[in-house]
Enzyme design. Structure first.
Site, PDB file in Angstrom:
ATOM      1  N   HIS A  10       0.824  -1.214   0.000  1.00  0.00           N
ATOM      2  CA  HIS A  10       0.000   0.000   0.000  1.00  0.00           C
ATOM      3  C   HIS A  10       0.861   1.270   0.000  1.00  0.00           C
ATOM      4  O   HIS A  10       2.039   1.220  -0.301  1.00  0.00           O
ATOM      5  CB  HIS A  10      -1.005  -0.049   1.161  1.00  0.00           C
ATOM      6  N   GLU A  24      -2.210   0.365   7.774  1.00  0.00           N
ATOM      7  CA  GLU A  24      -1.359  -0.697   7.229  1.00  0.00           C
ATOM      8  C   GLU A  24      -0.159  -0.130   6.469  1.00  0.00           C
ATOM      9  O   GLU A  24       0.958  -0.607   6.619  1.00  0.00           O
ATOM     10  CB  GLU A  24      -2.183  -1.603   6.305  1.00  0.00           C
ATOM     11  N   HIS A  78       2.704  -7.126   4.388  1.00  0.00           N
ATOM     12  CA  HIS A  78       1.339  -6.637   4.613  1.00  0.00           C
ATOM     13  C   HIS A  78       0.893  -6.887   6.048  1.00  0.00           C
ATOM     14  O   HIS A  78       1.512  -7.667   6.780  1.00  0.00           O
ATOM     15  CB  HIS A  78       0.359  -7.335   3.659  1.00  0.00           C
ATOM     16  N   GLU A 142       1.576 -11.708   5.804  1.00  0.00           N
ATOM     17  CA  GLU A 142       0.470 -10.986   6.465  1.00  0.00           C
ATOM     18  C   GLU A 142       0.758 -11.032   7.960  1.00  0.00           C
ATOM     19  O   GLU A 142       0.558 -12.044   8.631  1.00  0.00           O
ATOM     20  CB  GLU A 142      -0.873 -11.661   6.154  1.00  0.00           C
TER      21      GLU A 142
HETATM   22 ZN   LIG Z   1      -2.317  -5.292   2.471  1.00  0.00          ZN
END
Ligand SMILES: [Zn+2]
Length: 230
Positions: A10, A24, A78, A142
């Protein structure tokens, strides 16, 4: 020379998941920069980030940058969201090299070791654009759930973000047989024990705060309560 490409997820007008006062895009950039900093202690390695500031890049641009650079490994960082807790890693769910699978195995294992106490959601596969479009072995991590209160409180801790980064670096060290530079360990890096059996890492003893954070993370991993004093 091993070329490691790190992709903080992002950025810019795409904040990624937002919850509990956390974004995030900010966490992924912090973790990526910590990984880059820790990798500075190793020899025969070159590191590139898809972004070093709060800017937007499309998924194709991220993959294209890594492809054009000729990266040996692509890591997209992430933070999860959507109900759940813990850590999971992804590789592409189409055809992948055996190296892709082997690297995921060791990366996943080392990250879980570094963040012990966190739920292991497993090694997964998915059709994610950055995994599909990159030509080299690639992984997407993640790192906990931004919308889970316990996970979010961990993600608010800078030393926990350092532990996440340390796990990624331990995985890279094992996957690529990375060796540290000869001068990477200053003799002053040994922590002094107090009579209360609390190990204090004095930041003044380090040329770089990152080294102190890394040592604190290492100690915490070994079960010592480590504090970085200002
Ligand atoms: Zn993400």
């Amino acid at each position: 020379m091993v070329k490691i490409f790190i992709d903080p997820g992002h950025g810019g007008n795409d904040p990624g998941a937002v919850a509990n006062g956390l974004k995030e895009k900010e966490l992924t950039l912090k973790i990526a920069k910590k990984i880059q900093s820790l990798l500075g202690e190793y020899q025969n390695i070159s590191v590139k980030l898809s972004r070093t500031t709060d800017v937007y890049l499309s998924l194709s641009e991220r993959a294209n940058l890594a492809n054009a650079w000729g990266a040996d490994y692509f890591i997209s960082v992430h933070i999860n969201a959507g109900g759940g807790t813990g850590f999971e890693s992804y590789i592409y769910n189409g055809n992948v090299s055996s190296a892709t699978i082997a690297y995921q195995n060791v990366m996943h294992q080392e990250i879980m070791k570094a963040i012990s106490g966190v739920k292991d959601r497993g090694k997964k596969r998915a059709n994610y654009a950055v995994l599909r479009k990159t030509k080299m072995p690639a992984i997407l991590t993640e790192n906990l759930f931004i919308d889970h209160s316990t996970d979010a409180s961990k993600l608010k801790s800078d030393s926990f973000l350092s532990q996440i980064a340390f796990g990624h670096v331990q995985g890279l060290e094992k996957a690529f047989g990375l060796k540290k530079k000869a001068a990477a360990k200053p003799s002053s890096a040994k922590p002094a024990a107090s009579n209360q059996k609390v190990y204090r890492v004095q930041v003044g003893a380090f040329a770089d705060r990152k080294n102190a954070e890394k040592l604190a993370a290492e100690l915490k991993k070994k079960g010592y309560p480590a504090f970085i004093t200002k």
